[in-house]
Write an enzyme that holds these catalytic residues in place. Structure first.
Site, short mmCIF file in Angstrom:
data_model
loop_
_atom_site.label_atom_id
_atom_site.label_comp_id
_atom_site.label_asym_id
_atom_site.label_seq_id
_atom_site.Cartn_x
_atom_site.Cartn_y
_atom_site.Cartn_z
N CYS A 51 14.07 -1.91 11.56
CA CYS A 51 13.46 -3.23 11.55
C CYS A 51 14.20 -4.04 10.48
O CYS A 51 14.32 -3.60 9.34
CB CYS A 51 11.97 -3.17 11.21
SG CYS A 51 11.28 -4.86 11.11
N ASP B 32 20.92 -9.27 -7.76
CA ASP B 32 19.47 -9.16 -7.52
C ASP B 32 19.25 -8.62 -6.12
O ASP B 32 20.17 -8.62 -5.30
CB ASP B 32 18.81 -10.54 -7.70
CG ASP B 32 17.33 -10.40 -8.05
OD1 ASP B 32 16.80 -9.27 -8.04
OD2 ASP B 32 16.70 -11.43 -8.34
N ASP B 33 18.01 -8.18 -5.84
CA ASP B 33 17.76 -7.56 -4.54
C ASP B 33 17.54 -8.56 -3.42
O ASP B 33 17.90 -8.31 -2.27
CB ASP B 33 16.56 -6.60 -4.63
CG ASP B 33 15.35 -7.31 -5.16
OD1 ASP B 33 14.66 -7.99 -4.39
OD2 ASP B 33 15.10 -7.22 -6.37
N TYR C 140 14.57 -2.46 -1.54
CA TYR C 140 13.70 -2.88 -2.63
C TYR C 140 12.40 -2.10 -2.77
O TYR C 140 12.02 -1.73 -3.87
CB TYR C 140 13.37 -4.37 -2.43
CG TYR C 140 12.41 -4.95 -3.42
CD1 TYR C 140 12.66 -4.91 -4.78
CD2 TYR C 140 11.23 -5.55 -2.99
CE1 TYR C 140 11.77 -5.45 -5.70
CE2 TYR C 140 10.33 -6.09 -3.91
CZ TYR C 140 10.61 -6.04 -5.25
OH TYR C 140 9.73 -6.56 -6.14
N CYS D 170 7.46 -11.29 7.08
CA CYS D 170 7.16 -9.93 7.55
C CYS D 170 5.72 -9.88 8.05
O CYS D 170 4.82 -10.40 7.39
CB CYS D 170 7.33 -8.92 6.42
SG CYS D 170 6.90 -7.24 6.94
N CYS E 214 0.79 -1.21 0.00
CA CYS E 214 0.00 0.00 0.00
C CYS E 214 0.83 1.27 0.00
O CYS E 214 1.93 1.33 0.56
CB CYS E 214 -0.99 0.10 1.15
SG CYS E 214 -2.05 -1.35 1.25
N GLY F 19 1.38 -0.76 -4.68
CA GLY F 19 0.12 -1.50 -4.71
C GLY F 19 -0.56 -1.32 -6.04
O GLY F 19 -0.77 -0.19 -6.47
N CYS G 203 12.93 -9.67 8.91
CA CYS G 203 12.87 -10.73 7.90
C CYS G 203 14.26 -11.32 7.63
O CYS G 203 14.38 -12.36 7.00
CB CYS G 203 12.21 -10.24 6.62
SG CYS G 203 12.82 -8.67 6.05
N ASN H 238 -1.13 2.29 5.38
CA ASN H 238 -0.03 1.48 4.87
C ASN H 238 0.62 0.79 6.06
O ASN H 238 1.09 1.46 6.97
CB ASN H 238 0.97 2.37 4.14
CG ASN H 238 2.25 1.63 3.73
OD1 ASN H 238 3.32 2.21 3.69
ND2 ASN H 238 2.16 0.35 3.43
N GLY H 239 0.63 -0.53 6.04
CA GLY H 239 1.23 -1.27 7.14
C GLY H 239 0.40 -2.48 7.48
O GLY H 239 -0.41 -2.94 6.66
N CYS I 87 11.70 0.24 8.40
CA CYS I 87 11.90 -0.99 7.61
C CYS I 87 13.13 -0.84 6.71
O CYS I 87 13.11 -0.06 5.75
CB CYS I 87 10.66 -1.24 6.76
SG CYS I 87 10.90 -2.47 5.46
N SER J 172 14.98 -3.99 -10.23
CA SER J 172 15.35 -3.65 -8.85
C SER J 172 16.82 -3.89 -8.56
O SER J 172 17.37 -3.28 -7.65
CB SER J 172 14.47 -4.41 -7.87
OG SER J 172 14.44 -5.77 -8.22
S1 SF4 Z 1 10.18 -7.62 8.57
FE1 SF4 Z 1 11.48 -6.99 6.84
S2 SF4 Z 1 10.07 -6.23 5.25
FE2 SF4 Z 1 8.95 -6.33 7.20
S3 SF4 Z 1 9.10 -4.28 8.07
FE3 SF4 Z 1 10.77 -5.48 8.96
S4 SF4 Z 1 12.51 -5.16 7.55
FE4 SF4 Z 1 10.67 -4.47 6.51
#
Ligand code: SF4
Length: 488
Positions: A457, A364-365, A261, A401, A20, A46, A460, A121-122, A255, A302
């Site tokens: 964050c 690649d990303d 990406y 995520c 989003c 999105g 992932c 968004n989130g 994030c 990307s």
């Molecule tokens: S888990 Fe990964 S994709 Fe999700 S908010 Fe955290 S860093 Fe971003």
């Protein structure tokens, strides 16, 4: 984000998807048309549906449509149905099997204190628990969207004024949220206390603008003013702008994958240009895992900035050995089985003249399931490459995520159950390397990841989630497979 009845969203291909983009304009005669342009610039966040809510001083008008912004919101008749000097908008990426148009935003509700539209968004990580509580108290939900939970929390708040009810509601939600909302007199912008998802403030003449990314300010000629701070609520009225900080102060955990990406390369976040960060990631990759080669080839689009950075740092020429078809239309977004077998060639084709006889470094990303990487490596080999080395501009994606990015569940992430050498063998590359987590932090300008209090964050890649995951723990969906990739 949308359908939280599906945990955590199943990706229908081998890419992660942002879920989003939000945008808002307050105080401009062309508010809806500008919002359509802003959403168009945010289309990468999105593509399944878009919506705009406008207010003309007397009443709200709302248009929500499936498809790309340009499919609908370029029509004068549609914009004419959105009169007024205030508008907010939303781009939605749908999860498979979502509840269709009922989940398309902005969501709107008529309270005793007046109408209220909100775009999100989130992803909330306690929305299901709150929803059950609200339903027990009589709330009737129209959608499966976690955003509707916010609406019901506002509706059932004991506070009097709408702004107080809104603040009361956001104090009860957990997870990641950048919100843009419109009441009869105000436009609100808000980021969660950790600022996981982006939101920026801009100015166009006398009008205030809120947007997920700065590229959406650029398209309408608005000036960037600043990023909305983590935990900040901005209140925009005819009198001007003011801020509230209704949460205890906490350390930002933006994030980090937005830099790798999700965000558009021409956007800036917190003063860092996304394109420059991506090039720096490529340079770090070259330093960490450089290998003798003849050509550096990005997996477009990307992988392009990281490949340029890799090439500059390594002194090996950059070239376009893979060409992307930009006209893979909506027909192919959810391909039929007959089309699916054509696989990666729908989007990418090898540029034989660049690859033949060469030792190729592909950049690649990320690698999600590994299936796309395998096909790309095979395609490059079939084009005559002598060696194919894969370099990835993010650490291994080991965990799902829960903050608004469509990731397969952990067990489907190749890095959750394979070591890096096993992944290299699976995708049939001569070698495979990922940027280290500290290398990624260096690329965004930090000396290293602060293990006690990470600056971003990065869950992932690390499994270190910055919030409770109440809904998911509740349903036993946070899997705890060993993270073998890190151990390799
Ligand atoms: S888990 Fe990964 S994709 Fe999700 S908010 Fe955290 S860093 Fe971003």
């Amino acid at each position: 984000m949308d359908d939280f009845s599906m945990l955590p969203m199943a990706a229908d291909d081998d890419r992660l998807h942002e879920e989003c983009g939000v945008f808002g304009v307050f105080g401009h005669d062309d508010a809806a048309a500008l919002t359509a342009l802003g959403l168009h610039a945010l289309q990468h966040r999105g593509q399944e549906a878009a919506g705009i809510a406008a207010h003309d001083g007397r009443r709200f008008s709302i248009e929500r449509h499936a498809g790309l912004v340009g499919d609908t919101f370029t029509r004068k008749a549609v914009i004419d149905r959105l009169p007024g000097r205030r508008a907010i908008g939303h781009n939605r990426y749908s999860t498979t099997g979502g509840a269709g148009m009922r989940n398309v935003q902005p969501m709107f509700a008529e309270f005793a204190g007046g109408g209220f539209a909100v775009a999100h968004n989130g992803n909330l990580t306690n929305a299901m628990i709150l929803k059950r509580e609200l339903q027990r108290r009589g709330s009737l939900f129209q959608s499966t969207s976690d955003t509707e939970t916010i609406i019901h929390l506002i509706a059932t708040s004991n506070h009097g004024q709408l702004l107080d009810r809104f603040v009361d509601a956001i104090r009860r939600i957990e997870g990641a949220y950048s919100l843009v909302a419109l009441s009869e007199k105000k436009m609100l912008g808000c980021r969660d206390p950790l600022g996981v998802r982006p939101l920026v403030l801009g100015k166009l003449d006398e009008a205030w603008v809120l947007a997920s990314e700065t590229c959406a300010l650029d398209i309408i000629g608005a000036n960037y003013v600043r990023d909305i701070k983590p935990g900040e609520v901005v209140i925009i009225t005819d009198e001007g702008i003011e801020s509230l900080f209704p949460f205890e102060k906490s350390r930002s955990r933006f994030c980090i994958f937005e830099y790798v990406y999700f965000a558009r390369p021409d956007s800036s976040v917190d003063g860092r240009g996304v394109y420059a960060v991506r090039k720096q990631i490529g340079a770090e990759l070259a330093r960490e895992s450089g290998i003798p080669a003849d050509v550096i080839v990005p997996v477009p689009d990307s992988g392009v900035p990281a490949a340029i950075g890799y090439a500059e740092a390594s002194g090996i020429p950059f070239d376009l050995g893979i060409i992307r078809n930009h006209y893979v239309g909506r027909t192919f977004i959810e391909p039929t089985d007959a089309i699916r077998h054509m696989g990666v060639k729908l989007k990418h084709n090898a540029n034989m003249g660049v690859l033949k006889g060469k030792r190729v470094v592909l950049v690649d990303d990320s690698i999600v399931r590994g299936t796309t990487s395998m096909k790309i490596v095979q395609m490059v080999r079939e084009a005559g490459a002598a060696e194919v080395h894969m370099r990835i501009a993010s650490p291994p994606t080991t965990d799902s995520c829960f903050y608004g990015v469509d990731t397969p569940e952990k067990s489907k992430l190749i890095a959750s159950h394979m070591t890096i050498p096993e992944m290299a063998s699976y995708i049939k590359a001569d070698s495979l390397a990922f940027i280290s987590i500290d290398g990624l932090y260096r690329a965004v300008g930090e000396a290293k990841r602060n293990g006690d209090a990470p600056q971003f964050c990065d869950a992932c890649f690390t499994g270190d989630y910055p919030t409770r995951l109440a809904d998911y723990e509740d349903r036993g969906k946070v899997q705890t497979l060993p993270r073998l990739a890190e151990a390799s």
